[in-house]
Design an enzyme around this catalytic site. Structure first.
Site, PDB file in Angstrom:
ATOM      1  N   LYS A  85     -28.174 150.265  -1.423  1.00 53.74           N
ATOM      2  CA  LYS A  85     -27.831 149.751   0.069  1.00 53.74           C
ATOM      3  C   LYS A  85     -26.906 150.804   0.941  1.00 53.74           C
ATOM      4  CE  LYS A  85     -27.481 144.739   1.069  1.00 53.74           C
ATOM      5  NZ  LYS A  85     -26.700 143.702   0.643  1.00 53.74           N
TER       6      LYS A  85
HETATM    7  O1  G3P Z   1     -25.748 140.483   1.329  1.00 53.17           O
HETATM    8  C1  G3P Z   1     -25.757 140.685   2.868  1.00 53.17           C
HETATM    9  C2  G3P Z   1     -25.883 139.329   3.621  1.00 53.17           C
HETATM   10  O2  G3P Z   1     -26.994 138.343   3.403  1.00 53.17           O
HETATM   11  C3  G3P Z   1     -24.591 138.860   4.050  1.00 53.17           C
HETATM   12  O3  G3P Z   1     -24.754 137.503   4.287  1.00 53.17           O
HETATM   13  O4  G3P Z   1     -23.545 134.991   4.768  1.00 53.17           O
HETATM   14  O5  G3P Z   1     -21.967 137.281   4.520  1.00 53.17           O
HETATM   15  O6  G3P Z   1     -23.562 136.939   6.460  1.00 53.17           O
HETATM   16  P1  G3P Z   1     -23.293 136.466   5.046  1.00 53.17           P
END
Ligand code: G3P
Length: 222
Positions: A85
Site C-alpha cells: 500500500k
Molecule cells: O484502510 C483504509 C480505510 O478503509 C480507513 O477507513 O474508517 O479509518 O476512514 P477509516
C-alpha cells in the site's frame, strides 16, 4: 464485487475467512498499531497472510520514493499475497512504477478524487483506494469518486481495481456495488451488519415455532 476485511485483528480475520465471507484483507499503520501491541508488525502480517488466500495490503510508512520502494520490497517478501500500500503522493507514484516493474502489486491509498485514481492507475497500481467515509465526514459525497472513477476506468479499459475504502455502513456497500466498484473493504462490524436483517430473525423464529407445533401435534396423535 469482492469483499476485503479492513482490519489487522486475527480473531476477526479467522472468523470471516472460515465463514468464507472475504476475498482479501487491507491493513494500515493505524490498524496494525491497534493489533500488534508488543509484536513485530511483520509477524502479524505473516500470520494474516497465512489465514487468507487473497491479497493482503500492507502499507509503507516512508514518504520518499527510495524509502517506499525499499520498504515495499521488504514487505513483499513476507508472503506471496502481500500487496504494497502506497500513499497518493508524487513520490508514491514513482514508487508504484518501480514496484510494478519489479512485479510487486500495489494499492494506492488515501485517494480522495477520481483524477488521483486515474494517475495511480496510469502509474501501474493494481488497486486504487478512494476513502468514501472520510469524504462524507467533511461534507462531500464520497461515493461520487467511485462513480467517476468507474466511468473513467471503463472509458479507457483500465484494469486497475477500484477498491472502495473507509466504508462506514451497509448502504455504502450497496451503493459501491451498484456503481460497480471491484472491491469494498469493510470493517468487521460492517461485514457483520451485512449478514443481518430483523425480518430474517423474525421469519426464522416463526418457522421454527410453527414446526415445533407440528411436531407436538404429530406426537399427540400417536
Ligand atoms: O484502510 C483504509 C480505510 O478503509 C480507513 O477507513 O474508517 O479509518 O476512514 P477509516
Amino acid at each position: 464485487m469482492k469483499f476485503f476485511l479492513d482490519t489487522a485483528s486475527l480473531k476477526d480475520i479467522s472468523w470471516a475467512a472460515q465463514a468464507g465471507l472475504i476475498d482479501g484483507i487491507t491493513t494500515n499503520p493505524s490498524l496494525l498499531s491497534k493489533q500488534a501491541g508488543d509484536l513485530d508488525p511483520r509477524d502479524v502480517l505473516k500470520e494474516i497472510c497465512s489465514l487468507v488466500d487473497g491479497p493482503v495490503s500492507a502499507e509503507v510508512v516512508a514518504v520518499d520514493a527510495d524509502g517506499m520502494v525499499k520498504e515495499g520490497t521488504e514487505l513483499a517478501k513476507i508472503a506471496e499475497n502481500i500487496v504494497v500500500k502506497i500513499p497518493m503522493l508524487e513520490d508514491g507514484m514513482i514508487a508504484v512504477r518501480r514496484l510494478a516493474a519489479a512485479g510487486i502489486r500495489t494499492n494506492v491509498t488515501l485517494c480522495f478524487s477520481s483524477v488521483q485514481c486515474l494517475i495511480a492507475a496510469k502509474a501501474g497500481a493494481s488497486y486504487v483506494s478512494p476513502f468514501i467515509g472520510r469524504l462524507d465526514d467533511v461534507g462531500q459525497e464520497g461515493m461520487d469518486v467511485i462513480r467517476e472513477a468507474r466511468v473513467i476506468f471503463d472509458n479507457y479499459n483500465i484494469e486497475t481495481e477500484i477498491l472502495a475504502a473507509s466504508i462506514r455502513h451497509p448502504r455504502h456497500v450497496v451503493e459501491a456495488a451498484m456503481i460497480g466498484a471491484d472491491v469494498a473493504t469493510l470493517p468487521p462490524e460492517v461485514l457483520k451488519k451485512l449478514l443481518l436483517h430483523p425480518l430474517t430473525d423474525r421469519g426464522l423464529d416463526q418457522f421454527l415455532s410453527d414446526w415445533s407445533k407440528l411436531v407436538a401435534r404429530a406426537k399427540a396423535a400417536v
